[in-house]
Design a protein around this motif. Structure first.
Motif: not given
Length: 428
Positions: A206-229
């Motif tokens: 069910a889950y993403d770390n970050l989900w943009l749905s119908g979102a506009t003007h979004v800046w994602v910067d210097h983010v680390t994404f992982s399954d760590r753990g």
């Protein structure tokens, strides 16, 4: 000696002239630089830069983060995350695990017994154990789904700001900045069995770390994404399929638009990034304009990204292909139009250039300046030469030309820069 002393004093004069109260730049007030990708179009992306002092929060717990997010309100706000915040905690901060969410008699062993394909067949799960799974999943969602509203900046403090176990959602919101955060392990305790998925059945999470749905003007910067753990590779196999617990790292769907993802790191995951909801989601036409630059994709099996409908500019990214399970990196799907410039791929000997791109209903890929293990290659030509006939040939005419972007370096230069600068804790 006097000349050397004079030179030192001269160099220090600008610092000595600073007022005593001078402070370092407040990165939480940063806005997306002009021209930096699709999110810079129109009014640009400023996040919570206009927030008043009463809406600037520093948070260290889930409870504080929830209060600061204010239910996803549109009030301009800056939220600074300090330390590690675990979404799987109660209001008092006590850790919660899957057993704490289970309700109405849900039990994995009972669920497996009820819906074993050898006895249940190919029908969609229904009945007491599926009802209990849904109720249990709803209890976890109350804890881990966190909505980020319009005009928000969510930023990590220092080099070790972590949000784990959360499903951050930017839904039908605009003007959002997410920076300098380690987002990890959006772990689904209650995946559902889908008997007809892929012909053999599969587990759906069910889950993403970050989900943009119908979102506009979004800046994602210097983010680390992982399954760590909780890596999925460590999960057991049920019904001859891996019991997946993670969905995407960053998914951009449901007519989201004008998004820039920069200097971020995607690591050790199966399906990393989906841009576009599905082949029949024609409402995505004219939307899903996304720029991906100076990102690192390390140990990603597939979807780095997979694109439907969107105009995606993919430049100066670094790919480290590892493992025997790699399927593809760039997915060209329905009506997508991808411009890939000066990207660098590193892969072990058993991975071929033809393994980097996969096409389904999509045909448009314009590429240039690609390096593969240090050598220049043409992804389009090699894909067309080696595809088995199960994929469609690609053409270079994508129908648009990127105009919003930073300086595009050579793939070799970008490769070294991304290795040094991408990911959380590396803000300039």
């Amino acid at each position: 000696m006097r000349l050397r002393q004079l030179a030192v004093v001269t160099a220090l004069l600008p610092l000595l002239a600073l007022p005593a109260h001078a402070e370092a730049r407040d990165a939480s007030r940063d806005t997306l630089p002009a021209g930096d990708g699709w999110a810079a179009q129109g009014p640009g992306t400023t996040g919570g830069a206009a927030a008043d002092a009463g809406h600037v929060h520093t948070v260290t717990t889930r409870a504080q983060l929830v209060r600061a997010l204010d239910g996803g309100s549109d009030t301009p706000k800056i939220i600074k995350v300090a330390g590690t915040i675990d979404a799987n905690t109660d209001d008092a901060g006590r850790p919660l695990d899957c057993a704490d969410y289970a309700t109405d008699g849900y039990d994995l062993a009972s669920y497996l017994a009820a819906y074993d394909p050898r006895t249940w067949g190919a029908a969609k799960p229904a009945g007491p154990q599926e009802d209990a799974r849904q109720a249990s999943a709803a209890r976890q969602a109350e804890r881990v789904v966190l909505k980020v509203g319009s005009h928000t900046t969510l930023i990590g403090v220092g080099a070790k700001a972590v949000i784990k176990g959360a499903n951050l959602q930017v839904r039908n919101a605009t003007n959002v900045i997410v920076r300098n955060l380690d987002l990890r392990d959006a772990y689904d305790c209650f995946p559902v069995w889908q008997p007809n998925n892929g012909g053999l059945g599969d587990w759906k999470t069910a889950y993403d770390n970050l989900w943009l749905s119908g979102a506009t003007h979004v800046w994602v910067d210097h983010v680390t994404f992982s399954d760590r753990g909780h890596p999925d590779a460590d999960e057991p196999t049920h019904f001859a399929r891996n019991h997946l617990r993670h969905d995407g790292l960053l998914d951009i769907t449901n007519a989201s638009d004008l998004v820039t993802v920069s200097f971020s790191r995607f690591a050790d995951h199966d399906k990393a990034m989906l841009i576009g909801s599905g082949d029949t989601a024609t409402g995505d036409r004219g939307r899903l304009r996304v720029t991906l630059h100076h990102n690192e994709f390390r140990g990603i099996v597939q979807r780095a990204p997979r694109v439907r409908f969107g105009q995606v500019h993919l430049y100066n990214n670094r790919y480290l292909v590892t493992g025997d399970d790699h399927r593809y990196s760039i997915g060209v799907s329905t009506e997508s139009a991808i411009v890939a410039e000066n990207n660098a791929f590193h892969a072990p000997g058993h991975i071929e250039v033809a393994d980097l791109v996969k096409s389904w209903n999509g045909t448009a890929l314009q590429q240039s300046g690609t390096l593969f293990n240090g050598y220049p290659v043409d992804l389009l030509t090699i894909h067309n030469a080696y595809n088995s006939g199960s994929e469609r040939d690609l053409v270079a005419d994508v129908g648009w030309t990127p105009t919003l972007h930073t300086k595009i370096d050579s793939a070799r230069t970008a490769d070294h820069r991304v290795a040094r600068e991408a990911g959380a804790g590396r803000l300039p």
